[in-house]
Design a protein around this motif. Structure first.
Motif, PDB file in Angstrom:
ATOM      1  N   GLU A 137      35.121 -41.062  12.769  1.00  0.00           N
ATOM      2  CA  GLU A 137      34.925 -40.251  11.559  1.00  0.00           C
ATOM      3  C   GLU A 137      34.101 -41.017  10.529  1.00  0.00           C
ATOM      4  N   MET A 138      34.359 -42.321  10.391  1.00  0.00           N
ATOM      5  CA  MET A 138      33.579 -43.123   9.449  1.00  0.00           C
ATOM      6  C   MET A 138      32.110 -43.180   9.863  1.00  0.00           C
ATOM      7  N   ALA A 139      31.869 -43.407  11.158  1.00  0.00           N
ATOM      8  CA  ALA A 139      30.491 -43.481  11.639  1.00  0.00           C
ATOM      9  C   ALA A 139      29.789 -42.128  11.517  1.00  0.00           C
ATOM     10  N   SER A 140      30.523 -41.043  11.772  1.00  0.00           N
ATOM     11  CA  SER A 140      29.922 -39.716  11.638  1.00  0.00           C
ATOM     12  C   SER A 140      29.573 -39.420  10.184  1.00  0.00           C
ATOM     13  N   ARG A 141      30.454 -39.830   9.277  1.00  0.00           N
ATOM     14  CA  ARG A 141      30.168 -39.619   7.859  1.00  0.00           C
ATOM     15  C   ARG A 141      28.926 -40.394   7.438  1.00  0.00           C
ATOM     16  N   TYR A 142      28.770 -41.603   7.949  1.00  0.00           N
ATOM     17  CA  TYR A 142      27.570 -42.389   7.650  1.00  0.00           C
ATOM     18  C   TYR A 142      26.335 -41.738   8.245  1.00  0.00           C
ATOM     19  N   TYR A 143      26.427 -41.316   9.499  1.00  0.00           N
ATOM     20  CA  TYR A 143      25.280 -40.732  10.196  1.00  0.00           C
ATOM     21  C   TYR A 143      24.822 -39.432   9.543  1.00  0.00           C
ATOM     22  N   LEU A 144      25.765 -38.659   8.987  1.00  0.00           N
ATOM     23  CA  LEU A 144      25.448 -37.364   8.387  1.00  0.00           C
ATOM     24  C   LEU A 144      25.269 -37.435   6.878  1.00  0.00           C
ATOM     25  N   ASN A 145      25.243 -38.641   6.324  1.00  0.00           N
ATOM     26  CA  ASN A 145      24.983 -38.777   4.896  1.00  0.00           C
ATOM     27  C   ASN A 145      23.562 -38.295   4.580  1.00  0.00           C
ATOM     28  N   PRO A 146      23.359 -37.516   3.494  1.00  0.00           N
ATOM     29  CA  PRO A 146      22.009 -36.987   3.205  1.00  0.00           C
ATOM     30  C   PRO A 146      20.941 -38.068   3.085  1.00  0.00           C
ATOM     31  N   ASN A 147      21.271 -39.220   2.484  1.00  0.00           N
ATOM     32  CA  ASN A 147      20.283 -40.295   2.363  1.00  0.00           C
ATOM     33  C   ASN A 147      19.907 -40.857   3.730  1.00  0.00           C
ATOM     34  N   ILE A 148      20.896 -41.050   4.583  1.00  0.00           N
ATOM     35  CA  ILE A 148      20.636 -41.585   5.918  1.00  0.00           C
ATOM     36  C   ILE A 148      19.845 -40.584   6.748  1.00  0.00           C
ATOM     37  N   ILE A 149      20.176 -39.298   6.609  1.00  0.00           N
ATOM     38  CA  ILE A 149      19.428 -38.260   7.333  1.00  0.00           C
ATOM     39  C   ILE A 149      17.968 -38.252   6.898  1.00  0.00           C
ATOM     40  N   PHE A 150      17.730 -38.379   5.590  1.00  0.00           N
ATOM     41  CA  PHE A 150      16.343 -38.370   5.099  1.00  0.00           C
ATOM     42  C   PHE A 150      15.547 -39.515   5.702  1.00  0.00           C
ATOM     43  N   TRP A 151      16.068 -40.730   5.633  1.00  0.00           N
ATOM     44  CA  TRP A 151      15.323 -41.879   6.140  1.00  0.00           C
ATOM     45  C   TRP A 151      15.134 -41.782   7.642  1.00  0.00           C
ATOM     46  N   ARG A 152      16.129 -41.258   8.358  1.00  0.00           N
ATOM     47  CA  ARG A 152      15.985 -41.138   9.805  1.00  0.00           C
ATOM     48  C   ARG A 152      14.910 -40.120  10.180  1.00  0.00           C
ATOM     49  N   HIS A 153      14.952 -38.949   9.575  1.00  0.00           N
ATOM     50  CA  HIS A 153      13.964 -37.918   9.886  1.00  0.00           C
ATOM     51  C   HIS A 153      12.568 -38.313   9.407  1.00  0.00           C
ATOM     52  N   ARG A 227      19.515 -48.846   0.457  1.00  0.00           N
ATOM     53  CA  ARG A 227      20.182 -47.545   0.560  1.00  0.00           C
ATOM     54  C   ARG A 227      21.098 -47.501   1.779  1.00  0.00           C
ATOM     55  N   HIS A 228      20.649 -48.045   2.903  1.00  0.00           N
ATOM     56  CA  HIS A 228      21.484 -48.056   4.102  1.00  0.00           C
ATOM     57  C   HIS A 228      22.745 -48.889   3.875  1.00  0.00           C
ATOM     58  N   ARG A 229      22.606 -50.042   3.242  1.00  0.00           N
ATOM     59  CA  ARG A 229      23.766 -50.897   3.010  1.00  0.00           C
ATOM     60  C   ARG A 229      24.724 -50.278   1.994  1.00  0.00           C
ATOM     61  N   ARG A 230      24.189 -49.597   0.996  1.00  0.00           N
ATOM     62  CA  ARG A 230      25.046 -48.968  -0.006  1.00  0.00           C
ATOM     63  C   ARG A 230      25.878 -47.846   0.615  1.00  0.00           C
ATOM     64  N   VAL A 231      25.244 -47.014   1.412  1.00  0.00           N
ATOM     65  CA  VAL A 231      25.978 -45.922   2.061  1.00  0.00           C
ATOM     66  C   VAL A 231      27.007 -46.475   3.035  1.00  0.00           C
ATOM     67  N   PHE A 232      26.658 -47.531   3.750  1.00  0.00           N
ATOM     68  CA  PHE A 232      27.612 -48.149   4.679  1.00  0.00           C
ATOM     69  C   PHE A 232      28.845 -48.667   3.945  1.00  0.00           C
ATOM     70  N   SER A 233      28.648 -49.378   2.850  1.00  0.00           N
ATOM     71  CA  SER A 233      29.777 -49.918   2.094  1.00  0.00           C
ATOM     72  C   SER A 233      30.653 -48.801   1.528  1.00  0.00           C
ATOM     73  N   ASP A 234      30.025 -47.749   1.006  1.00  0.00           N
ATOM     74  CA  ASP A 234      30.807 -46.642   0.444  1.00  0.00           C
ATOM     75  C   ASP A 234      31.627 -45.936   1.523  1.00  0.00           C
ATOM     76  N   CYS A 235      31.034 -45.687   2.677  1.00  0.00           N
ATOM     77  CA  CYS A 235      31.754 -45.014   3.763  1.00  0.00           C
ATOM     78  C   CYS A 235      32.917 -45.864   4.258  1.00  0.00           C
ATOM     79  N   TYR A 236      32.691 -47.154   4.393  1.00  0.00           N
ATOM     80  CA  TYR A 236      33.749 -48.029   4.901  1.00  0.00           C
ATOM     81  C   TYR A 236      34.908 -48.134   3.916  1.00  0.00           C
TER      82      TYR A 236
END
Length: 263
Positions: A137-153, A227-236
């Motif tokens: 669930e934590m990894a899915s929340r990170y993967y589906l974060n809008p910021n992470i989705i933007f950078w990936r796409h 941005r990736h590190r910030r989202v990771f820390s918040d999700c964790y």
């Protein structure tokens, strides 16, 4: 009556002492501990982590993206460094050289971003996935974060668009090579005072422009990393706070195995 002290095997005692000595940070680790994060995440041996899931299959696709983008970075970087820098923009050949330089730099940045994105998201997702009972669930929340989705796409789209751009850059390179190498080509500068040939001290003005572009690309990569590190820390941190009550309740119930239910 005095109880006898247990006899400890000297080899076991020596091994435990050596293990304790190696667990103490050395001088280099203490000196540079502020530069990197020196604490790892919790380790939980949950058998569900070994099972396959949808997120794992998507991360495998990102791994193939990293392979292609890494090869493109090596090829494009070599072309940029090998490119002749005698560019004179008031000529057709000079304009083609400059366009080729811009396209190659864009291809380099696109594939560097794709390489970083695929490695970083793959790494952070697996760290979260193996962090505990709610790792998926934590990894899915990170993967589906809008910021992470933007950078990936954005990185995937830029990497795919860099492939036809690479063909265009190759065509421009052939045009410049044929124009300069064919008999009758003018090897002298038509306008020695053109701004692309001007120097500030011993530094080329055009070289400074290219250097500034590379610094901007490095800053863009640093911003994406932050941005990736910030989202990771918040999700964790959020996931760990939410799962604490569940884990404490489960452990408390497991420790009451011999208690009878209230009826």
């Amino acid at each position: 009556e005095v109880s006898a002290r247990p006899v400890i095997d000297p080899r076991l005692e020596s091994a435990m002492r050596a293990l304790d000595d190696t667990s103490v940070p050395d001088g280099v680790t203490q000196a540079f501990s502020g530069l990197v994060r020196s604490e790892s995440m919790d380790m939980s041996n949950d058998p569900r982590m070994m099972t396959d899931n949808v997120l794992n299959k998507r991360l495998v696709a990102l791994s193939s993206l990293a392979l292609v983008s890494t090869v493109m970075v090596g090829i494009t970087g070599g072309l940029i460094l090998a490119l002749k820098k005698d560019i004179e923009l008031n000529t057709v050949v000079g304009g083609a050289q400059f366009c080729m330089l811009l396209i190659l730099n864009g291809i380099l940045f696109s594939n560097l971003l794709a390489t970083y994105m695929s490695i970083a998201q793959h790494y952070f997702c697996y760290r979260l996935m193996t962090a505990g009972p709610t790792g998926y669930e934590m990894a899915s929340r990170y993967y589906l974060n809008p910021n992470i989705i933007f950078w990936r796409h954005f990185a995937i789209r830029a990497m795919l668009m860099s492939l036809p751009a690479f063909i265009v850059a190759g065509g421009l390179k052939q045009l410049v090579s044929f124009s300069q190498d064919m008999p009758g080509g003018d090897e002298k500068f038509q306008d020695p005072n053109h701004w692309t040939l001007v120097r500030i001290g011993n530094l080329s003005v055009l070289g400074l422009v290219v250097c500034i572009c590379w610094v901007l690309m490095a800053l863009a990569l640093c911003y994406a990393d932050s941005r990736h590190r910030r989202v990771f820390s918040d999700c964790y941190e959020q996931a760990r706070e939410l799962e604490k009550p569940l884990i404490e309740t489960t452990r408390r119930m497991a420790s009451r195995g011999d208690s009878r239910p209230d009826i």
